[in-house]
Write a protein that holds these residues in place. Structure first.
Motif, PDB file in Angstrom:
ATOM      1  N   GLN A 168     -11.025  32.777 -27.171  1.00  0.00           N
ATOM      2  CA  GLN A 168     -11.497  33.157 -25.785  1.00  0.00           C
ATOM      3  C   GLN A 168     -11.313  34.590 -25.336  1.00  0.00           C
ATOM      4  O   GLN A 168     -11.932  35.086 -24.637  1.00  0.00           O
ATOM      5  N   ARG A 169     -10.500  35.239 -25.740  1.00  0.00           N
ATOM      6  CA  ARG A 169     -10.358  36.607 -25.492  1.00  0.00           C
ATOM      7  C   ARG A 169     -11.665  37.263 -26.170  1.00  0.00           C
ATOM      8  O   ARG A 169     -11.991  38.213 -25.332  1.00  0.00           O
ATOM      9  N   GLU A 205     -19.605  28.316 -17.201  1.00  0.00           N
ATOM     10  CA  GLU A 205     -19.153  27.712 -16.062  1.00  0.00           C
ATOM     11  C   GLU A 205     -20.063  26.708 -15.287  1.00  0.00           C
ATOM     12  O   GLU A 205     -21.332  27.054 -15.476  1.00  0.00           O
ATOM     13  N   LEU A 219     -14.415  36.261 -26.889  1.00  0.00           N
ATOM     14  CA  LEU A 219     -15.523  35.815 -26.276  1.00  0.00           C
ATOM     15  C   LEU A 219     -15.829  36.393 -24.926  1.00  0.00           C
ATOM     16  O   LEU A 219     -16.844  36.736 -24.271  1.00  0.00           O
ATOM     17  N   ASN A 220     -14.730  36.615 -24.126  1.00  0.00           N
ATOM     18  CA  ASN A 220     -14.636  37.157 -22.664  1.00  0.00           C
ATOM     19  C   ASN A 220     -14.997  38.664 -23.037  1.00  0.00           C
ATOM     20  O   ASN A 220     -15.737  39.323 -22.178  1.00  0.00           O
ATOM     21  N   GLU A 221     -14.275  39.230 -24.035  1.00  0.00           N
ATOM     22  CA  GLU A 221     -14.587  40.863 -24.180  1.00  0.00           C
ATOM     23  C   GLU A 221     -15.902  41.048 -24.511  1.00  0.00           C
ATOM     24  O   GLU A 221     -16.553  42.141 -24.237  1.00  0.00           O
ATOM     25  N   PRO A 226     -18.836  32.259 -22.268  1.00  0.00           N
ATOM     26  CA  PRO A 226     -19.242  32.514 -20.896  1.00  0.00           C
ATOM     27  C   PRO A 226     -20.783  33.119 -20.929  1.00  0.00           C
ATOM     28  O   PRO A 226     -21.561  33.215 -22.025  1.00  0.00           O
ATOM     29  N   THR A 273     -23.188  35.500 -23.575  1.00  0.00           N
ATOM     30  CA  THR A 273     -22.487  35.383 -24.849  1.00  0.00           C
ATOM     31  C   THR A 273     -23.794  35.284 -25.824  1.00  0.00           C
ATOM     32  O   THR A 273     -24.683  34.310 -25.764  1.00  0.00           O
ATOM     33  N   THR A 319     -14.223  28.302 -23.377  1.00  0.00           N
ATOM     34  CA  THR A 319     -15.457  28.506 -22.730  1.00  0.00           C
ATOM     35  C   THR A 319     -16.255  29.565 -23.286  1.00  0.00           C
ATOM     36  O   THR A 319     -15.566  30.621 -23.388  1.00  0.00           O
ATOM     37  N   ALA A 372     -18.950  39.290 -23.941  1.00  0.00           N
ATOM     38  CA  ALA A 372     -20.044  38.875 -23.154  1.00  0.00           C
ATOM     39  C   ALA A 372     -20.701  39.739 -22.353  1.00  0.00           C
ATOM     40  O   ALA A 372     -20.288  40.673 -21.812  1.00  0.00           O
ATOM     41  N   SER A 402     -23.454  28.171 -13.546  1.00  0.00           N
ATOM     42  CA  SER A 402     -23.696  29.544 -13.771  1.00  0.00           C
ATOM     43  C   SER A 402     -25.083  29.610 -14.478  1.00  0.00           C
ATOM     44  O   SER A 402     -25.606  28.845 -14.817  1.00  0.00           O
TER      45      SER A 402
END
Length: 489
Positions: free
Chosen positions: A230-231, A292, A233-235, A258, A261, A256, A237, A295
């Motif tokens: 998750q970390r 989400e 993927l968030n970084e 995002p 991605t 998730t 995106a 989105s």
């Protein structure tokens, strides 16, 4: 032999009598096989192929000799200067040809004799352009069934059994097909069905990729990688491409993906949901959420496998919320990525694999609880859009490891749900919907006392749906197979 095989970006030069694919080298290719971007030069070449449920898109060939199949769909085929474009005399069942151009070829399609009690000879032509073609469709004696022409456009034509309503009796027809229109959203600027090739990222530099293993993920089939994945993927995106090094990444709660991605696997990297979060049949939870809810943005997923470590009766394996941007058709998509449930051993020592293999789930086993693989495989949510190419959503009916053939019995409550019911492999024992229960929140169909099998396909309260080439199949028990060449409401 493989469950899903791909090749792309071929440019082949060959002389007379060369076989590009022959029945000996490819005789054991298993279900679906896909080719994209075919460019072949030379004369008297043949593609010789056989197996079932295939799709080819954007191919430019000299001639195609078809060996055998249940359902084959060709899209974007160009044939130049050939004696016979497509030859279907060797036992072909159901073929759809869409958005094709055939030039300077006496016979465009040579068809097996259509029989009104079987699928043999079932053929659909849609948006086919003919230039200097004598016979659009001919029989085994080269007698013309449908005329060609110097400049002829076949909007839609077919031969085969036509079914309507609830009747199981088909009416054999041969001629133009009317009464349906392909929705504009499915077409490109030239009026062809839209297609987008598997992203390759060849023009990107190495520093534009982030390796998940370089950022803390283990991928060893044992460790919980939820937080590290998750970390990263968030970084990444919107700015980096996420690279999933070969491995099996265990997650214990919803992951998730995002908007923004782009992620690519290595030899089908695996994300597997495992644990208590996915064990409650009455409170199903998402394993992988793509975007989400409501989105909008770019998402590209390639060369990945999504699965569960069983039992997981409360797992919604993939929930798809993302919608493509208005300016980017096909911007939210998945290529050569599969949802594969059960039937696989671990790649790693001391890791459990899917825990739904022959030793745990033999055919005819009385205890079904350990063999409940998922609540729902793929959920396309309201207001989402998805371009899916080479996506195989499969509840295993046999062990992929071991001898590769031994039958197993697994259970998934639902297959693909796009706000209509998409069921699992046909599974008559126990009677549907067991071992699951009907859930109106997921638009399940009603099952009467006399209904013992899951629905292969149910379309309700929908419009603008067109289907070319589908096989509804189960290798379990009675080996049920149903093939549809073309369907429209």
């Amino acid at each position: 032999s493989s469950t899903r095989t791909f090749s792309r970006n071929w440019h082949t030069l060959a002389g007379r009598s060369s076989y590009i694919l022959d029945k000996y080298r490819f005789r054991n290719v298993n279900c679906p096989w896909e080719c994209t971007s075919r460019y072949l030069d030379g004369e008297w070449k043949w593609w010789f192929y056989g197996r079932f449920n295939f799709q080819w898109r954007e191919i430019r060939v000299v001639a195609i000799l078809h060996h055998w199949n249940w359902a084959w769909t060709f899209q974007g085929v160009t044939i130049n200067n050939c004696k016979i474009g497509f030859d279907f005399l060797l036992g072909v069942s159901a073929v759809s040809v869409i958005d094709a151009v055939i030039r300077d070829t006496p016979i465009a399609f040579r068809s097996a004799a259509a029989i009104n009690t079987t699928l043999t000879g079932s053929l659909i032509l849609n948006n086919v352009h003919l230039h200097n073609v004598e016979a659009a469709v001919a029989d085994g004696n080269n007698s013309t069934i449908l005329d060609g022409g110097s400049n002829n456009h076949i909007e839609s034509w077919g031969q085969g059994n036509v079914y309507s309503g609830t009747s199981s009796q088909g009416s054999f027809q041969q001629g133009p097909i009317g009464g349906f229109e392909k929705p504009h959203v499915l077409l490109d600027g030239a009026g062809r069905i839209f297609g987008k090739t598997h992203p390759q990222y060849a023009d990107y530099s190495v520093d534009q990729f982030l390796s998940v293993k370089d950022h803390g993920a283990c991928g060893d089939g044992r460790s919980d990688d939820t937080a590290s994945l998750q970390r990263v993927l968030n970084e990444a995106a919107g700015c980096k491409i996420v690279f999933f090094d070969a491995g099996t990444y265990i997650i214990s709660s919803t992951l998730t993906i995002p908007a923004g991605t782009r992620m690519v696997g290595e030899a089908w990297s695996v994300i597997a949901g495992k644990g208590d979060a996915f064990s409650d049949l009455e409170n199903p939870q998402v394993v992988v959420r793509v975007g989400e809810k409501y989105s909008r943005g770019i998402v590209e997923i390639t060369d990945m496998i999504f699965t569960t470590v069983g039992p997981a009766p409360g797992a919604i394996v993939v929930e798809w919320n993302i919608k493509e941007p208005e300016w980017h058709k096909g911007g939210a998509g998945m290529w050569d990525s599969h949802i594969r449930l059960g039937g696989v051993m671990s790649r790693f020592p001391q890791a459990a694999g899917t825990k739904m293999e022959l030793s745990q789930c033999p055919t005819g086993g009385s205890d079904v609880a350990p063999c409940m693989a998922a609540f729902l495989a793929l959920h396309l949510m309201p207001d989402s859009s998805a371009y899916l190419e080479g996506t195989w959503v499969w509840l295993a009916d046999h062990d992929l490891d071991g001898d590769g053939a031994s039958q197993i019995s697994l259970y998934s409550g639902r297959g693909i749900l796009s706000e209509s019911k998409g069921p699992p492999y046909w599974q008559p024992v126990p009677p549907a919907p067991e071992p699951f229960v009907e859930n109106c929140a997921f638009h399940d169909p009603e099952f009467s006392e006399n209904t013992v099998s899951a629905w292969a396909l149910s379309v309700e309260s929908s419009k603008h749906i067109v289907v070319f080439g589908v096989v509804n199949q189960s290798d379990n028990l009675n080996g049920f197979v149903s093939t549809v060449t073309f369907w429209a409401p």
